[in-house]
Motif scaffolding. Sequence first.
Motif, PDB file in Angstrom:
ATOM      1  N   PHE A   1       0.854  -1.189   0.000  1.00 52.10           N
ATOM      2  CA  PHE A   1       0.000   0.000   0.000  1.00 52.10           C
ATOM      3  C   PHE A   1       0.890   1.238   0.000  1.00 52.10           C
ATOM      4  O   PHE A   1       1.914   1.275   0.692  1.00 52.10           O
ATOM      5  CB  PHE A   1      -0.909   0.015   1.222  1.00 52.10           C
ATOM      6  N   GLU A   2       0.493   2.270  -0.743  1.00 52.11           N
ATOM      7  CA  GLU A   2       1.323   3.463  -0.879  1.00 52.11           C
ATOM      8  C   GLU A   2       0.494   4.726  -0.666  1.00 52.11           C
ATOM      9  O   GLU A   2      -0.711   4.755  -0.930  1.00 52.11           O
ATOM     10  CB  GLU A   2       1.955   3.514  -2.273  1.00 52.11           C
ATOM     11  N   SER A   3       1.184   5.780  -0.207  1.00 55.30           N
ATOM     12  CA  SER A   3       0.531   7.078  -0.051  1.00 55.30           C
ATOM     13  C   SER A   3       0.047   7.599  -1.394  1.00 55.30           C
ATOM     14  O   SER A   3       0.664   7.350  -2.439  1.00 55.30           O
ATOM     15  CB  SER A   3       1.510   8.087   0.554  1.00 55.30           C
ATOM     16  N   TRP A   4      -1.069   8.316  -1.335  1.00 53.19           N
ATOM     17  CA  TRP A   4      -1.642   8.991  -2.503  1.00 53.19           C
ATOM     18  C   TRP A   4      -2.050   8.028  -3.619  1.00 53.19           C
ATOM     19  O   TRP A   4      -2.241   8.437  -4.756  1.00 53.19           O
ATOM     20  CB  TRP A   4      -0.665  10.037  -3.064  1.00 53.19           C
ATOM     21  N   THR A   5      -2.178   6.765  -3.274  1.00 55.42           N
ATOM     22  CA  THR A   5      -2.533   5.769  -4.288  1.00 55.42           C
ATOM     23  C   THR A   5      -3.519   4.781  -3.694  1.00 55.42           C
ATOM     24  O   THR A   5      -3.210   4.109  -2.699  1.00 55.42           O
ATOM     25  CB  THR A   5      -1.285   5.000  -4.771  1.00 55.42           C
ATOM     26  N   GLY A   6      -4.687   4.671  -4.305  1.00 55.05           N
ATOM     27  CA  GLY A   6      -5.649   3.678  -3.860  1.00 55.05           C
ATOM     28  C   GLY A   6      -5.278   2.306  -4.393  1.00 55.05           C
ATOM     29  O   GLY A   6      -4.844   2.174  -5.545  1.00 55.05           O
ATOM     30  N   PRO A   7      -5.415   1.260  -3.597  1.00 55.88           N
ATOM     31  CA  PRO A   7      -5.067  -0.083  -4.071  1.00 55.88           C
ATOM     32  C   PRO A   7      -6.067  -0.564  -5.119  1.00 55.88           C
ATOM     33  O   PRO A   7      -7.273  -0.333  -4.989  1.00 55.88           O
ATOM     34  CB  PRO A   7      -5.143  -0.928  -2.800  1.00 55.88           C
ATOM     35  N   ASP A   8      -5.574  -1.232  -6.152  1.00 53.64           N
ATOM     36  CA  ASP A   8      -6.501  -1.743  -7.162  1.00 53.64           C
ATOM     37  C   ASP A   8      -7.233  -2.971  -6.611  1.00 53.64           C
ATOM     38  O   ASP A   8      -6.804  -3.576  -5.621  1.00 53.64           O
ATOM     39  CB  ASP A   8      -5.773  -2.064  -8.467  1.00 53.64           C
ATOM     40  N   PRO A   9      -8.355  -3.349  -7.216  1.00 52.47           N
ATOM     41  CA  PRO A   9      -9.162  -4.458  -6.678  1.00 52.47           C
ATOM     42  C   PRO A   9      -8.397  -5.763  -6.528  1.00 52.47           C
ATOM     43  O   PRO A   9      -8.634  -6.522  -5.583  1.00 52.47           O
ATOM     44  CB  PRO A   9     -10.293  -4.586  -7.707  1.00 52.47           C
ATOM     45  N   VAL A  10      -7.468  -6.029  -7.439  1.00 45.92           N
ATOM     46  CA  VAL A  10      -6.707  -7.275  -7.355  1.00 45.92           C
ATOM     47  C   VAL A  10      -5.848  -7.286  -6.094  1.00 45.92           C
ATOM     48  O   VAL A  10      -5.757  -8.304  -5.386  1.00 45.92           O
ATOM     49  CB  VAL A  10      -5.826  -7.457  -8.613  1.00 45.92           C
ATOM     50  N   LEU A  11      -5.229  -6.147  -5.778  1.00 49.46           N
ATOM     51  CA  LEU A  11      -4.395  -6.062  -4.583  1.00 49.46           C
ATOM     52  C   LEU A  11      -5.244  -6.198  -3.324  1.00 49.46           C
ATOM     53  O   LEU A  11      -4.860  -6.890  -2.373  1.00 49.46           O
ATOM     54  CB  LEU A  11      -3.626  -4.737  -4.571  1.00 49.46           C
ATOM     55  N   VAL A  12      -6.399  -5.551  -3.303  1.00 51.12           N
ATOM     56  CA  VAL A  12      -7.287  -5.662  -2.141  1.00 51.12           C
ATOM     57  C   VAL A  12      -7.671  -7.116  -1.906  1.00 51.12           C
ATOM     58  O   VAL A  12      -7.615  -7.625  -0.774  1.00 51.12           O
ATOM     59  CB  VAL A  12      -8.546  -4.792  -2.333  1.00 51.12           C
TER      60      VAL A  12
END
Length: 457
Positions: free
Chosen positions: A207-218
């Motif tokens: 997980f990174e700042s200013w970046t929403g996780p994509d569905p695959v990562l979630v």
Amino acid sequence: MNIDLSPRSLAWADADPTRHPFDSASAARVVRSLGPAGRVPSRPDVSSGAAEMGAWAWDEGRPWADAVSHALVEQYGRWTMGWRWGHDEGDFDGGPVGNWCCPQHSITTPEETLHRVVAALCEWREWLESLARWFDAHPLDLADVDEQRILWERGARNLILQVTDRTGCGSGWYGHCHQVLHWFLSRWGVAPERAGELVDEAIGGRFESWTGPDPVLVEDVAERLALSLRPDHAVRPATGPAPDHLEQWLTVRRTVPWHEAPDGGGNGPVTPSRDGAAEDIRRFDAALDPARAQGLLAALDLLRADASRGASLDFELLRNWQQHVLGTPRLPQFRELPAFAKQGRERYGIGPDTRARLDACLAESAPDATRPLPLTARAARAYLDVCFFHPFGDGNARSAFLTLVFVLAREGVALDGVGLLRRVTFRADAPEDALIFARYIGTHLAETRRNAAASDV
């Protein structure tokens, strides 16, 4: 080491709304009845990006906000510390609260500011209540984890999505996401230490700042977390006697590489351009209670007189200061029973020689030509000695701070700021905390020397 009023340190037992009653309808009245409500600092008439505004926010706004947090904790409990956990780069970075950012942007007029405090407090409470509902959406049992993995996975996935939505995935949002997943596991019986490890392993730094996780990562994080759970991860009943954290500290104390502490930018006395200790007392403690501040300031004057005469540091000296701190008619006595701190997580034992052992430790704060140590190390060590010997029934953190100021003053040193040295907590069994604190003292001392030199030009 933890910032004493940081919401990142909250366990689910601290935050669980079912354990801590709260009436949002009366929140405005209660907040306005607290000491800091009558002492909202005056905002300078400059732009929010001006250097003067930044200095005001650090020197006046932040201590006032800390005082509000302290007062709310006293009133409602530790769960309230999250009221300042704003989105993005606010007071604590990456939180779920939209009604508060930081002193620079959130302290305006007294009325507007108090309205924001109330709104932020209620918003944080509503978030905790919503999390509790999500946690309880499906009754889970670690003993039946093999049959329920799909429910654990679904719960973790939904919580990640809730956090991303609530925080906006700004700066440091993943810290709160880690905390929420940790809370989820704790709610259903996973041992706290193991819960943190499992969440770390599942996220894997992805997980990174200013970046929403994509569905695959979630999905992958949720699946990894669910698959990692085992029945033997459950909390186990405590066996044997409770640990004595004073003894743990004394063991750690002997192993800390104190000689690695910084020298604070040089040796020799330094007279600051301003009195950082007194200013912090006037801004933080006076906002809580003017009498509290008066007692601390009286103790500060007394300790500096003691330092100027080269007094030896021992419990007798501490209790003379502590009488002013606590405002008692008689000198406070050394405790006679085991003491507890950090919501009971640390226990400090007592024996017939505990006071003598404290005196022996405090005596090591003086310079020793045969075993020279930096002043920053000796000041940090004496501070931590008072924390973990915990000699008084109340006010030990204030006593530790005064001890630090005395050790510096006895060698002609005062600081122009103490922002990193108050409202912090340390673990008795963590040697790294001791050096971190010594470095914080060194940071303030080096800054004081630079500022003093600049003012002489």
